[in-house]
Design a protein around this motif. Structure first.
Motif, PDB file in Angstrom:
ATOM      1  N   VAL A  97       0.843  -1.204   0.000  1.00 17.82           N
ATOM      2  CA  VAL A  97       0.000   0.000   0.000  1.00 17.82           C
ATOM      3  C   VAL A  97       0.876   1.252   0.000  1.00 17.82           C
ATOM      4  N   ALA A  98       1.908   1.243   0.835  1.00 15.90           N
ATOM      5  CA  ALA A  98       2.822   2.387   0.878  1.00 15.90           C
ATOM      6  C   ALA A  98       3.570   2.529  -0.440  1.00 15.90           C
ATOM      7  N   GLU A 112       2.556   1.782  -3.414  1.00 14.96           N
ATOM      8  CA  GLU A 112       1.696   2.370  -4.439  1.00 14.96           C
ATOM      9  C   GLU A 112       1.719   3.892  -4.364  1.00 14.96           C
ATOM     10  N   GLN A 113       1.727   4.428  -3.172  1.00 19.21           N
ATOM     11  CA  GLN A 113       1.795   5.875  -3.015  1.00 19.21           C
ATOM     12  C   GLN A 113       3.143   6.422  -3.488  1.00 19.21           C
ATOM     13  N   VAL A 114       4.223   5.692  -3.184  1.00 20.25           N
ATOM     14  CA  VAL A 114       5.544   6.104  -3.668  1.00 20.25           C
ATOM     15  C   VAL A 114       5.567   6.084  -5.190  1.00 20.25           C
ATOM     16  N   LYS A 145       3.272   6.691  -7.217  1.00 24.13           N
ATOM     17  CA  LYS A 145       2.588   7.881  -7.740  1.00 24.13           C
ATOM     18  C   LYS A 145       3.368   9.163  -7.441  1.00 24.13           C
ATOM     19  N   THR A 146       3.894   9.289  -6.237  1.00 23.60           N
ATOM     20  CA  THR A 146       4.522  10.557  -5.849  1.00 23.60           C
ATOM     21  C   THR A 146       5.862  10.800  -6.545  1.00 23.60           C
ATOM     22  N   SER A 153       3.694   7.035 -12.261  1.00 24.99           N
ATOM     23  CA  SER A 153       2.344   6.980 -12.826  1.00 24.99           C
ATOM     24  C   SER A 153       2.106   8.047 -13.891  1.00 24.99           C
ATOM     25  N   THR A 204      -2.297   4.487 -14.037  1.00 33.79           N
ATOM     26  CA  THR A 204      -2.800   3.503 -13.088  1.00 33.79           C
ATOM     27  C   THR A 204      -4.261   3.116 -13.306  1.00 33.79           C
ATOM     28  N   ASP A 241      11.311   3.395   1.673  1.00 33.99           N
ATOM     29  CA  ASP A 241      10.423   3.746   0.558  1.00 33.99           C
ATOM     30  C   ASP A 241      10.786   2.980  -0.706  1.00 33.99           C
ATOM     31  N   PHE A 291       5.517  -3.057  -4.210  1.00 34.99           N
ATOM     32  CA  PHE A 291       4.303  -2.762  -4.969  1.00 34.99           C
ATOM     33  C   PHE A 291       4.392  -3.305  -6.385  1.00 34.99           C
TER      34      PHE A 291
END
Length: 250
Positions: free
Chosen positions: A114-115, A117-119, A121-122, A126, A131, A239, A246
Motif C-alpha cells: 500500500v505504501a 503504491e503511493q511512492v 505515484k509521488t 504513474s 494507473t 520507501d 508494490f
C-alpha cells in the motif's frame, strides 16, 4: 501478451487525452501517439501494441507476429502472395489473444505494498505508467466493455534517452505523423510484472532485456523519465523497498 483485448478496448480518445507532445504543462513528460495505417480499412489509427506502438489492434499484432516470427502468411501479411493461415484460423487466434486474462494483484492489503503504491505515484512513475482507465463501451466483445482496469501504461511513445535508443538512427521530430524515433518507446504495461520471475530468471526487462531486476530497469530510464529516476535514487531504503514490493505485487 496478457490483457491485450483490454488494451485494445481503450478508446482512442482516452489515449489521446494524455498525449502532450509539446509538454504544454511543462512537467517534463511529452508522450505522443504513434499514428499507424489500419491494414484493413486504410484509416490512420492510434497504435497501441509493439515496442513502438506500431500495431493498431490485436489482429494486426497477431498477423504480423505470425509472419515475422513463424513465416506464416495471412491476408494481412501474405507470404509471397500466399495466405498460409486462413482467415478463420487467424480470427480464432485473435479471439484467443483478446481474451488472455490479467492475473490479479497479490498482497494488495500488505502495508508495504500500500505504501509502495503511493511512492509509485509521488515519484512520478504513474505519469507514464497510467494507473486507472475505463475501457470503451463499444468493443465487439461484451466482456471487454466498460471495464475499470489498471494497465500501468498510457500506450504513448516517450523519449527514454540515448542509453535506451535502438540502432534505427531515426531522429526525434515534432511532426505528429513522424515514425517513432530511436529513443522513443511505448510505455509497457506493468500488470503481471511481479510474476515474470516465475516465467524466467533473470527477468530480462526493458526493450532489449538488458535489465535483470525492476530496480535495474528503473535506473536505465532517461529522457522524459530522468527526473523520476533521480527521485527513485534519493528514496529512503524503506520507501524504495515499498516501491519494489508494490511492483512485485502486480
Amino acid at each position: 501478451v496478457i490483457g491485450m483485448g483490454l488494451l485494445e478496448a481503450i478508446d482512442e480518445r482516452t489515449i489521446l487525452s494524455r498525449a502532450d507532445a509539446k509538454d504544454c504543462n511543462m512537467d517534463g513528460i511529452s508522450g505522443r501517439a504513434n499514428f499507424i495505417k489500419d491494414l484493413t480499412t486504410g484509416d490512420l489509427r492510434v497504435g497501441r501494441f509493439g515496442w513502438k506502438a506500431e500495431k493498431v489492434d490485436v489482429r494486426h499484432q497477431v498477423a504480423e507476429a505470425a509472419f515475422d516470427d513463424m513465416g506464416l502468411g495471412t491476408s494481412l501479411f501474405p507470404d509471397q502472395g500466399k495466405a498460409e493461415l486462413a482467415d478463420d484460423d487467424l480470427n480464432r487466434l485473435v479471439t484467443y489473444m483478446r481474451l488472455v486474462s490479467v492475473p490479479g494483484q497479490r498482497n494488495h492489503t500488505d502495508p508495504k505494498v500500500v505504501a509502495g503504491e503511493q511512492v509509485f505515484k509521488t515519484v512520478g512513475c504513474s505519469n507514464c505508467h497510467m494507473t486507472d482507465v475505463v475501457t470503451s463501451a463499444n468493443h465487439p466483445f461484451a466482456e471487454l466493455r466498460s471495464q475499470d482496469i489498471k494497465p500501468y501504461s498510457d500506450l504513448l511513445l516517450h523519449d527514454m534517452g540515448p542509453d535506451l535508443a535502438d540502432n534505427s538512427m531515426i531522429a526525434a521530430s515534432e511532426d505528429p505523423a513522424a515514425p517513432a524515433a530511436a529513443s522513443e518507446w511505448r510505455t509497457p504495461p506493468l500488470w503481471g510484472t511481479g510474476l515474470l520471475g516465475t516465467v524466467s530468471m533473470p527477468r530480462w526487462l526493458l526493450n532489449d532485456g538488458r535489465a535483470a531486476s525492476v530496480l535495474e530497469a528503473v535506473l536505465w530510464h532517461g529522457g522524459e523519465a530522468e527526473a523520476t529516476r533521480e527521485r527513485v535514487t534519493k528514496l529512503s531504503a524503506t520507501d524504495r523497498e515499498a516501491l519494489l514490493a508494490f511492483v512485485a505485487s502486480l
